[in-house]
Design a protein around this motif. Structure first.
Motif, PDB file in Angstrom:
ATOM      1  N   LEU A 176      36.385  34.181  44.897  1.00  0.00           N
ATOM      2  CA  LEU A 176      36.799  32.788  44.755  1.00  0.00           C
ATOM      3  C   LEU A 176      37.361  32.520  43.363  1.00  0.00           C
ATOM      4  O   LEU A 176      38.362  31.811  43.206  1.00  0.00           O
ATOM      5  N   LEU A 177      36.732  33.114  42.348  1.00  0.00           N
ATOM      6  CA  LEU A 177      37.206  32.901  40.980  1.00  0.00           C
ATOM      7  C   LEU A 177      38.597  33.493  40.766  1.00  0.00           C
ATOM      8  O   LEU A 177      39.436  32.897  40.085  1.00  0.00           O
ATOM      9  N   ILE A 178      38.842  34.653  41.342  1.00  0.00           N
ATOM     10  CA  ILE A 178      40.168  35.266  41.203  1.00  0.00           C
ATOM     11  C   ILE A 178      41.228  34.395  41.877  1.00  0.00           C
ATOM     12  O   ILE A 178      42.316  34.168  41.331  1.00  0.00           O
ATOM     13  N   ALA A 179      40.901  33.869  43.074  1.00  0.00           N
ATOM     14  CA  ALA A 179      41.836  32.972  43.762  1.00  0.00           C
ATOM     15  C   ALA A 179      42.107  31.725  42.928  1.00  0.00           C
ATOM     16  O   ALA A 179      43.262  31.288  42.788  1.00  0.00           O
ATOM     17  N   ALA A 180      41.048  31.164  42.347  1.00  0.00           N
ATOM     18  CA  ALA A 180      41.213  29.968  41.516  1.00  0.00           C
ATOM     19  C   ALA A 180      42.026  30.287  40.268  1.00  0.00           C
ATOM     20  O   ALA A 180      42.898  29.509  39.867  1.00  0.00           O
ATOM     21  N   ALA A 181      41.740  31.437  39.653  1.00  0.00           N
ATOM     22  CA  ALA A 181      42.418  31.797  38.411  1.00  0.00           C
ATOM     23  C   ALA A 181      43.915  31.966  38.625  1.00  0.00           C
ATOM     24  O   ALA A 181      44.736  31.443  37.862  1.00  0.00           O
ATOM     25  N   ILE A 182      44.294  32.683  39.678  1.00  0.00           N
ATOM     26  CA  ILE A 182      45.713  32.959  39.905  1.00  0.00           C
ATOM     27  C   ILE A 182      46.481  31.681  40.204  1.00  0.00           C
ATOM     28  O   ILE A 182      47.536  31.407  39.621  1.00  0.00           O
ATOM     29  N   SER A 183      45.926  30.842  41.094  1.00  0.00           N
ATOM     30  CA  SER A 183      46.640  29.617  41.464  1.00  0.00           C
ATOM     31  C   SER A 183      46.667  28.618  40.305  1.00  0.00           C
ATOM     32  O   SER A 183      47.705  28.017  40.003  1.00  0.00           O
ATOM     33  N   ALA A 184      45.530  28.487  39.625  1.00  0.00           N
ATOM     34  CA  ALA A 184      45.439  27.489  38.554  1.00  0.00           C
ATOM     35  C   ALA A 184      46.289  27.878  37.347  1.00  0.00           C
ATOM     36  O   ALA A 184      46.970  27.035  36.764  1.00  0.00           O
ATOM     37  N   GLN A 185      46.243  29.159  36.970  1.00  0.00           N
ATOM     38  CA  GLN A 185      47.005  29.574  35.786  1.00  0.00           C
ATOM     39  C   GLN A 185      48.507  29.479  36.026  1.00  0.00           C
ATOM     40  O   GLN A 185      49.273  29.113  35.129  1.00  0.00           O
ATOM     41  N   PHE A 186      48.935  29.808  37.245  1.00  0.00           N
ATOM     42  CA  PHE A 186      50.368  29.719  37.539  1.00  0.00           C
ATOM     43  C   PHE A 186      50.837  28.268  37.482  1.00  0.00           C
ATOM     44  O   PHE A 186      51.857  27.953  36.864  1.00  0.00           O
ATOM     45  N   LEU A 193      49.120  32.675  31.407  1.00  0.00           N
ATOM     46  CA  LEU A 193      49.654  33.806  32.172  1.00  0.00           C
ATOM     47  C   LEU A 193      48.964  35.127  31.824  1.00  0.00           C
ATOM     48  O   LEU A 193      48.872  36.016  32.672  1.00  0.00           O
ATOM     49  N   ASN A 194      48.477  35.254  30.598  1.00  0.00           N
ATOM     50  CA  ASN A 194      47.703  36.454  30.288  1.00  0.00           C
ATOM     51  C   ASN A 194      46.366  36.447  31.010  1.00  0.00           C
ATOM     52  O   ASN A 194      45.877  37.496  31.443  1.00  0.00           O
ATOM     53  N   LEU A 195      45.767  35.266  31.162  1.00  0.00           N
ATOM     54  CA  LEU A 195      44.562  35.163  31.985  1.00  0.00           C
ATOM     55  C   LEU A 195      44.879  35.504  33.431  1.00  0.00           C
ATOM     56  O   LEU A 195      44.130  36.219  34.098  1.00  0.00           O
ATOM     57  N   LEU A 196      46.003  34.983  33.928  1.00  0.00           N
ATOM     58  CA  LEU A 196      46.416  35.284  35.299  1.00  0.00           C
ATOM     59  C   LEU A 196      46.538  36.788  35.496  1.00  0.00           C
ATOM     60  O   LEU A 196      46.027  37.350  36.478  1.00  0.00           O
ATOM     61  N   GLY A 197      47.225  37.462  34.562  1.00  0.00           N
ATOM     62  CA  GLY A 197      47.395  38.907  34.679  1.00  0.00           C
ATOM     63  C   GLY A 197      46.072  39.642  34.684  1.00  0.00           C
ATOM     64  O   GLY A 197      45.858  40.566  35.490  1.00  0.00           O
ATOM     65  N   SER A 198      45.158  39.237  33.807  1.00  0.00           N
ATOM     66  CA  SER A 198      43.858  39.905  33.723  1.00  0.00           C
ATOM     67  C   SER A 198      43.051  39.727  34.999  1.00  0.00           C
ATOM     68  O   SER A 198      42.439  40.679  35.501  1.00  0.00           O
ATOM     69  N   PHE A 199      43.029  38.507  35.534  1.00  0.00           N
ATOM     70  CA  PHE A 199      42.275  38.262  36.760  1.00  0.00           C
ATOM     71  C   PHE A 199      42.944  38.917  37.969  1.00  0.00           C
ATOM     72  O   PHE A 199      42.258  39.363  38.890  1.00  0.00           O
ATOM     73  N   ALA A 200      44.274  38.986  37.972  1.00  0.00           N
ATOM     74  CA  ALA A 200      44.986  39.562  39.119  1.00  0.00           C
ATOM     75  C   ALA A 200      44.649  41.037  39.317  1.00  0.00           C
ATOM     76  O   ALA A 200      44.585  41.515  40.454  1.00  0.00           O
ATOM     77  N   VAL A 201      44.423  41.766  38.226  1.00  0.00           N
ATOM     78  CA  VAL A 201      44.151  43.209  38.355  1.00  0.00           C
ATOM     79  C   VAL A 201      42.661  43.524  38.258  1.00  0.00           C
ATOM     80  O   VAL A 201      42.270  44.687  38.393  1.00  0.00           O
ATOM     81  N   SER A 202      41.825  42.517  38.032  1.00  0.00           N
ATOM     82  CA  SER A 202      40.426  42.753  37.683  1.00  0.00           C
ATOM     83  C   SER A 202      39.632  43.511  38.740  1.00  0.00           C
ATOM     84  O   SER A 202      38.720  44.260  38.401  1.00  0.00           O
ATOM     85  N   MET A 203      39.927  43.335  40.002  1.00  0.00           N
ATOM     86  CA  MET A 203      39.164  44.017  41.058  1.00  0.00           C
ATOM     87  C   MET A 203      40.043  44.990  41.834  1.00  0.00           C
ATOM     88  O   MET A 203      39.855  45.210  43.021  1.00  0.00           O
TER      89      MET A 203
END
Length: 399
Positions: free
Chosen positions: A287-297, A117-127
């Motif tokens: 694409l990576l942000i989409a993958a990160a959010i869905s996969a981490q959740f 979830l910390n990875l999810l948070g980081s990728f969610a705000v990254s851009m």
């Protein structure tokens, strides 16, 4: 044009993963759970860490990580086969170790959810304009509370389909990323601009960072807990398949990345892969942000459910599954605000290393009791010692 090709490969990979003959094949269905876990979160952070820390030796370090994981997997596979063999019974020591392993796994799940979830948070705000550590932690905290509410009120069965879809999305995006990275590697090689970067770390520090990365190739142990749906032989074969496929994917990924893209050693972050992939093609960060959010959740949901269930089982119901979720979220929130993502990765690696050490000790005891199995028992005992060493000495990549 490269963007179009990457999208085409991603869509094609998704179609292949949904192809009925493949999607419904028992071996593949049994392998998809460990495979998705092994190349999930680790894929997002491992490349930049290895590239920055180990330079030209990054592929060798990646190979060593995968081989170490395969050896730990061998211990778990031995235990799967032994449990299924009705002619061999476990003694009291093995049963006590199994209980200890379950407690270790429940604790490891707690930390791994914080990692996801910390990875999810980081990728969610990254851009976004809110790309700060505080905003990332706020997003992580909100998602923790959402997971707690869902688990407390309705349970996670309603989200199982989401998890299955996210696995396919993640693997398809990885296929697109590898295609784009391969294209860039060939272009760089033709131009004579391949990079041979000297390692940034060495000696004991290099070994302790290596030890703190075990969680990035972890996930194969999930085969151990699929006994309700698959036979022991199917779980053993599927775990081997998942580990060999993930090793091939990781090795291709790290070779292409290490020798074609210059890492930014001054700014190693959990979302560094986004900046690196932006060099390859503009579509890849999205694409990576989409993958990160869905996969981490989905991974966090799976491990939350696993941890809550284990805690309830191990306490004989004295701590309910829902209370287990609450304990997990409370610890996760503390980790979120008290530690960096890299520190949480090292904590998770050490927790899983303890679990693997205990499983290896169980395998050593079982192998020692078999005629002709004593050389194997010595190997498993060595793995147990290695797991304990990792649990004690593993550090974060930024440490």
């Amino acid at each position: 044009m490269l963007n179009a090709f990457i999208i085409l490969v991603t869509v094609g990979a998704a179609a292949l993963l949904l192809y009925p003959k493949l999607a419904q094949a028992r071996l593949w269905r049994a392998a998809i759970t460990p495979l998705a876990s092994i190349i999930g979160s680790g894929f997002l952070v491992l490349g930049p860490i290895l590239d920055t820390s180990y330079g030209k030796y990054a592929p060798l370090v990646m190979l060593a990580l995968c081989l170490m994981a395969y050896c730990f997997g061998a211990a778990i596979r031995f235990n799967i086969a032994r449990r299924a063999d009705e002619t061999t019974g476990r003694n009291a020591t093995e049963n006590s170790f199994e209980t200890a392993a379950s407690w270790a796994l429940a604790f490891a799940y707690v930390i791994s959810v914080a990692y996801y979830l910390n990875l999810l948070g980081s990728f969610a705000v990254s851009m976004t304009p809110f790309n700060t550590a505080i905003d990332a932690k706020l997003v992580t905290s909100v998602v923790f509370m959402v997971i707690l509410i869902i688990g407390w009120t309705k349970g996670f069965h309603a989200l199982e389909r989401v998890e299955q879809v996210s696995v396919g999305v993640k693997l398809a995006i990885i296929a697109g990323l590898l295609f784009g990275l391969g294209w860039y590697f060939v272009k760089t090689a033709v131009a004579g601009d391949l990079i041979v970067q000297p390692p940034k770390v060495g000696g004991i520090h290099a070994l302790t960072i290596f030890a703190g990365l075990l969680v990035t190739v972890q996930g194969f142990e999930t085969s151990r807990y699929l006994g309700a749906d698959y036979s022991a032989s199917e779980r053993i074969r599927s775990m081997k398949l998942a580990q060999w496929l993930s090793t091939a994917i990781y090795m291709l990924y790290i070779i292409l990345l290490s020798y074609s893209i210059q890492p930014d050693a001054r700014h190693l972050s959990e979302t560094a892969i986004i900046d690196l992939m932006a060099v390859v093609a503009p579509i890849l960060p999205l694409l990576l942000i989409a993958a990160a959010i869905s996969a981490q959740f989905s991974a966090a949901v799976a491990d939350t459910g696993g941890s809550g269930g284990l805690i309830a089982e191990l306490t004989g119901g004295r701590v309910s599954t829902r209370k287990g979720y609450a304990i997990l979220v409370a610890i996760g929130l503390v980790l979120t605000w008290a530690a960096s993502v890299f520190e949480i990765i090292s904590y998770a690696s050490r927790a899983f290393a303890l679990y693997y050490a205990i499983q290896s000790a169980i395998a050593a005891i079982g192998a020692w009791q078999n005629s002709g199995g004593r050389p194997k028992a010595v190997g498993f005992a060595a793995l147990a010692v290695l797991g304990i060493a990792i649990a004690i000495f593993g550090v974060s990549a930024e440490g």
